[in-house]
Design a protein around this motif. Structure first.
Motif, PDB file in Angstrom:
ATOM      1  N   TYR A 237       0.850  -1.329  -0.020  1.00 25.23           N
ATOM      2  CA  TYR A 237      -0.088  -0.026  -0.269  1.00 25.23           C
ATOM      3  C   TYR A 237       0.872   1.053   0.212  1.00 25.23           C
ATOM      4  O   TYR A 237       0.556   2.185  -0.861  1.00 25.23           O
ATOM      5  CB  TYR A 237      -0.821   0.028   1.272  1.00 25.23           C
ATOM      6  CG  TYR A 237      -1.788   1.141   1.296  1.00 25.23           C
ATOM      7  CD1 TYR A 237      -2.875   1.262   0.405  1.00 25.23           C
ATOM      8  CD2 TYR A 237      -1.705   1.936   2.594  1.00 25.23           C
ATOM      9  CE1 TYR A 237      -3.714   2.551   0.601  1.00 25.23           C
ATOM     10  CE2 TYR A 237      -2.596   2.983   2.444  1.00 25.23           C
ATOM     11  CZ  TYR A 237      -3.749   3.308   1.498  1.00 25.23           C
ATOM     12  OH  TYR A 237      -4.617   4.215   1.700  1.00 25.23           O
ATOM     13  N   ALA A 240       2.567   1.416  -3.439  1.00 23.78           N
ATOM     14  CA  ALA A 240       1.654   2.060  -4.320  1.00 23.78           C
ATOM     15  C   ALA A 240       1.491   3.597  -4.188  1.00 23.78           C
ATOM     16  O   ALA A 240       1.713   4.289  -5.305  1.00 23.78           O
ATOM     17  CB  ALA A 240       0.275   1.378  -4.308  1.00 23.78           C
ATOM     18  N   TRP A 241       1.299   4.133  -3.134  1.00 23.67           N
ATOM     19  CA  TRP A 241       1.045   5.494  -2.940  1.00 23.67           C
ATOM     20  C   TRP A 241       2.451   6.185  -3.165  1.00 23.67           C
ATOM     21  O   TRP A 241       2.485   7.236  -3.756  1.00 23.67           O
ATOM     22  CB  TRP A 241       0.646   5.941  -1.642  1.00 23.67           C
ATOM     23  CG  TRP A 241      -0.790   6.054  -1.555  1.00 23.67           C
ATOM     24  CD1 TRP A 241      -1.674   4.997  -0.706  1.00 23.67           C
ATOM     25  CD2 TRP A 241      -1.763   6.995  -2.207  1.00 23.67           C
ATOM     26  NE1 TRP A 241      -3.087   5.304  -0.971  1.00 23.67           N
ATOM     27  CE2 TRP A 241      -3.139   6.520  -1.610  1.00 23.67           C
ATOM     28  CE3 TRP A 241      -1.732   7.844  -2.874  1.00 23.67           C
ATOM     29  CZ2 TRP A 241      -4.204   7.303  -2.024  1.00 23.67           C
ATOM     30  CZ3 TRP A 241      -2.720   8.899  -3.237  1.00 23.67           C
ATOM     31  CH2 TRP A 241      -4.032   8.377  -2.895  1.00 23.67           C
ATOM     32  N   LEU A 291      -6.673   4.723  -8.071  1.00 21.42           N
ATOM     33  CA  LEU A 291      -6.882   3.077  -7.719  1.00 21.42           C
ATOM     34  C   LEU A 291      -6.263   3.106  -6.393  1.00 21.42           C
ATOM     35  O   LEU A 291      -6.781   2.332  -5.480  1.00 21.42           O
ATOM     36  CB  LEU A 291      -5.733   2.308  -8.860  1.00 21.42           C
ATOM     37  CG  LEU A 291      -6.314   1.728  -9.946  1.00 21.42           C
ATOM     38  CD1 LEU A 291      -5.357   1.496 -10.932  1.00 21.42           C
ATOM     39  CD2 LEU A 291      -7.677   0.954  -9.617  1.00 21.42           C
ATOM     40  N   CYS A 292      -5.228   3.943  -6.008  1.00 20.39           N
ATOM     41  CA  CYS A 292      -4.783   3.773  -4.652  1.00 20.39           C
ATOM     42  C   CYS A 292      -5.654   4.454  -3.599  1.00 20.39           C
ATOM     43  O   CYS A 292      -5.872   4.200  -2.398  1.00 20.39           O
ATOM     44  CB  CYS A 292      -3.324   4.939  -4.679  1.00 20.39           C
ATOM     45  SG  CYS A 292      -2.114   4.160  -5.288  1.00 20.39           S
ATOM     46  N   ALA A 295      -8.405   1.816  -3.142  1.00 21.32           N
ATOM     47  CA  ALA A 295      -7.616   0.752  -2.088  1.00 21.32           C
ATOM     48  C   ALA A 295      -7.742   1.204  -0.636  1.00 21.32           C
ATOM     49  O   ALA A 295      -8.008   0.484   0.262  1.00 21.32           O
ATOM     50  CB  ALA A 295      -6.382   0.423  -2.690  1.00 21.32           C
ATOM     51  N   GLN A 309      -7.482  -5.120  -4.125  1.00 23.08           N
ATOM     52  CA  GLN A 309      -7.416  -3.817  -4.692  1.00 23.08           C
ATOM     53  C   GLN A 309      -6.037  -3.001  -4.524  1.00 23.08           C
ATOM     54  O   GLN A 309      -5.498  -2.491  -5.333  1.00 23.08           O
ATOM     55  CB  GLN A 309      -8.508  -2.793  -3.938  1.00 23.08           C
ATOM     56  CG  GLN A 309      -9.873  -3.117  -4.544  1.00 23.08           C
ATOM     57  CD  GLN A 309     -10.262  -2.836  -5.878  1.00 23.08           C
ATOM     58  OE1 GLN A 309      -9.524  -1.968  -6.379  1.00 23.08           O
ATOM     59  NE2 GLN A 309     -11.199  -3.508  -6.331  1.00 23.08           N
ATOM     60  N   THR A 310      -5.258  -3.363  -3.274  1.00 27.10           N
ATOM     61  CA  THR A 310      -3.940  -2.864  -3.097  1.00 27.10           C
ATOM     62  C   THR A 310      -3.112  -3.560  -4.150  1.00 27.10           C
ATOM     63  O   THR A 310      -2.234  -2.830  -4.492  1.00 27.10           O
ATOM     64  CB  THR A 310      -3.729  -3.180  -1.345  1.00 27.10           C
ATOM     65  OG1 THR A 310      -4.706  -2.823  -0.559  1.00 27.10           O
ATOM     66  CG2 THR A 310      -2.294  -2.993  -1.182  1.00 27.10           C
ATOM     67  N   ALA A 313      -3.599  -1.725  -7.210  1.00 27.34           N
ATOM     68  CA  ALA A 313      -3.021  -0.316  -7.089  1.00 27.34           C
ATOM     69  C   ALA A 313      -1.479  -0.304  -7.158  1.00 27.34           C
ATOM     70  O   ALA A 313      -0.838   0.379  -7.889  1.00 27.34           O
ATOM     71  CB  ALA A 313      -3.520   0.396  -5.726  1.00 27.34           C
TER      72      ALA A 313
END
Ligand SMILES: Cc1cc2nc3c(=O)[nH]c(=O)nc-3n(C[C@H](O)[C@H](O)[C@H](O)COP(=O)(O)OP(=O)(O)OC[C@H]3O[C@@H](n4cnc5c(N)ncnc54)[C@H](O)[C@@H]3O)c2cc1C
Length: 377
Positions: A237, A240-241, A291-292, A295, A309-310, A313
Motif C-alpha cells: 500500500y 503504491a502511493w 486506484l490507490c 484501495a 485492490q491494494t 493499485a
C-alpha cells in the motif's frame, strides 16, 4: 478522493516537510548511498517513522487513507525515505501484533522514534518470489534457538538494530527477532544499486547464531498467511502511493520544464509531441491516484476486497511511475539524465517499485487468481 479538512492540513504538513527537509538532500543521499541520521531522527521526532501506530506506541494514529497521502508525499521527495517508513511500519506493526509484550515495549517505541531501525529479512539469495521455500533454518537449543542461513536485499540492513528474520523451524515457517549484536550474525552492505540507492541494503549471514526463546515472534502455518502477508500488504500500500508521489514529482517537473525551456522559438509545451507525452503522464498519474484512493477506502472500511485492490493499485501505480519517469526524462532531454535534475533518480527508483513487495509478474498472477476466486459462481 475528496479530502477532509483534517487530511488537507495533514497533507500540507507532509508536503512542507518534503519540500524543506527531503527534496534538497535527496540527490545527495542517492549519490552517497545513504540517508542522513538527521532525516531519520527528524521523521521520528515528528512521529512519522511509523505514523500508523497508536499515539501511546509512538505514532500519530494516522488513518489508512491519510497514510496513503503521507506515503505519496514521501515518495514525491525520495524513494528511499518512503521505503524507510514502509519498512519501519512493517517491522513495528509485526512486533506489536505478534511479539510478546516485553518485545513490543523494548522495540516499538524505539523504532518509532528512529532510535533503533528495524529491517524485514524475508528474501534469500536463492529465494525471492518463492519466499515460502526459504532455506534458513532454526533448531531448538536449551533456552532458545540456533539460526543458520543467508538473507539478501534487506532495506536499511546496514543501519538496523533489529531484524525480523523468517526461517524454518520443525519444517514449518517461523519469524524471529535477531538483534544486530548477536554473535555469529554478520551484516554486509550491498552497494551500487540502480535505484533506491539510499536504502542502505545489506545481506545477512546467520552462522549458527543463538537467540533466546522469547525472540520467537510466530511459528506455524499462519506465519505466511498472517505475518508475511499482512506486512507485505502494508508495504505494498505504501509502495503504491509512493509510486503516485514519484510520478507526480516527474509530472510537475516536466510541466515546469516544458513551460520554461524554449526550442524552435517557442516553449517546449507548444510542441504537440511534448503535449502528447504530458497527456500520457497526466492520465497515468490520475489513474494511479484513483486506484490507490480506492484501495485506501476499502482498507479503511475493512472490506474483503481490500487486499486485491491494494495489489491492483501497486501493480498499476509502479508500472505507471516507471512510464511517467521515463517520459519525464525524455521531456528534459540531456538535462533529464543529469544529476542536477531529480528525474533521472526518479526513473531509477521507479524501476525498483516493480520489484519490491512482490514483482509485477507475481502480482499479475495474484490479481488474476484473486479475481477468479471472487467471481467464481
Ligand atoms: C531495493 C530493494 C530493496 C529490497 N528490500 C527488501 C527487504 O527489505 N526485505 C526483503 O526481504 N526483501 C527485500 N528485497 C527483495 C525483493 O523482495 C525481491 O527482490 C523480490 O521479491 C523478487 O525476488 P528476486 O529478486 O529473488 O527475483 P526472482 O524471484 O528470482 O524473480 C526473477 C524474475 O522472475 C520473475 N518470476 C519469478 N517467479 C515467477 C513466476 N512464478 N511466474 C512468472 N515470473 C516469475 C520475477 O517477477 C522476476 O521478474 C528488496 C529488493 C530490492 C531491489
Amino acid at each position: 478522493m475528496r479530502l477532509t479538512d483534517r487530511q488537507r492540513e495533514d497533507v500540507a504538513a507532509f508536503a512542507a516537510f518534503t519540500d524543506e527537509r527531503i527534496i534538497p538532500e535527496a540527490n545527495h543521499w542517492d549519490a552517497e548511498q545513504h540517508l542522513s541520521d538527521e532525516i531519520v531522527l527528524a521523521l521520528g521526532k515528528a512521529r512519522w517513522l511509523v505514523p500508523t501506530l497508536p499515539v501511546e506506541a509512538g505514532g500519530t494514529a494516522l488513518d489508512v487513507p491519510t497514510y496513503g497521502l503521507f506515503s505519496a508525499e514521501m515518495g514525491r521527495g525520495c524513494g528511499s525515505v518512503r521505503n524507510l517508513v514502509a519498512v519501519q511500519g512493517m517491522v513495528a506493526h509485526a512486533i506489536l501484533k505478534w511479539g510478546s509484550r516485553a518485545q513490543s515495549e523494548r522495540w516499538v517505541p524505539r523504532i518509532a522514534a528512529g532510535e533503533a531501525v528495524g529491517a524485514f529479512a524475508l528474501t534469500e539469495p536463492e529465494n525471492g518470489s518463492d519466499a515460502r521455500n526459504g532455506r534458513t533454518t532454526a533448531e531448538r537449543i536449551a533456552g532458545g534457538y540456533r539460526l543458520t542461513g543467508r538473507k539478501k536485499w534487506m532495506s536499511f540492513g546496514q543501519r538496523a538494530a533489529v531484524f525480523l528474520v523468517f526461517a524454518r523451524l520443525d519444517d514449518e515457517p517461523a519469524v524471529f527477532l535477531v538483534e544486530r549484536e548477536t554473535p555469529n550474525f554478520t551484516v554486509r552492505p550491498i552497494g551500487g544499486l540502480l535505484g533506491l540507492r539510499a536504502s542502505e541494503l545489506a545481506e545477512l549471514e546467520l552462522n549458527g547464531c543463538e537467540i533466546p526463546a522469547e525472540n520467537l515472534i510466530a511459528h506455524g502455518r499462519l506465519v505466511f498467511d498472517l505475518v508475511a502477508t499482512t506486512s507485505l500488504d502494508y508495504g505494498r500500500y505504501s509502495t503504491a502511493w509512493g509510486a503516485v508521489g514519484l510520478a507526480t514529482a516527474c509530472l510537475d517537473a516536466s510541466l515546469d520544464y516544458a513551460r520554461t525551456r524554449t526550442q524552435f522559438e517557442v516553449p517546449l509545451a507548444e510542441h504537440q509531441l511534448i503535449r502528447a507525452l504530458l497527456t500520457d503522464m497526466v492520465a497515468a498519474v490520475e489513474a494511479a491516484r484513483l486506484l490507490c484512493g480506492q484501495a485506501g477506502e476499502l482498507r479503511a472500511a475493512g472490506h474483503q476486497d481490500a487486499v486485491r485492490q491494494t495489489l491492483i493499485a501497486k501493480y498499476f501505480a509502479s508500472r505507471a511511475a516507471y512510464q511517467v519517469a521515463g517520459d519525464a526524462v525524455q521531456v528534459h532531454g540531456a538535462n533529464g539524465v543529469s544529476s542536477d535534475y531529480p528525474v533521472q533518480r526518479h526513473l531509477r527508483d521507479a524501476k525498483i517499485q516493480e520489484i519490491i513487495e512482490g514483482t509485477s509478474e507475481i502480482q499479475r498472477l495474484q490479481i488474476a487468481e484473486a479475481t477468479l476466486q471472487r467471481t467464481r459462481v
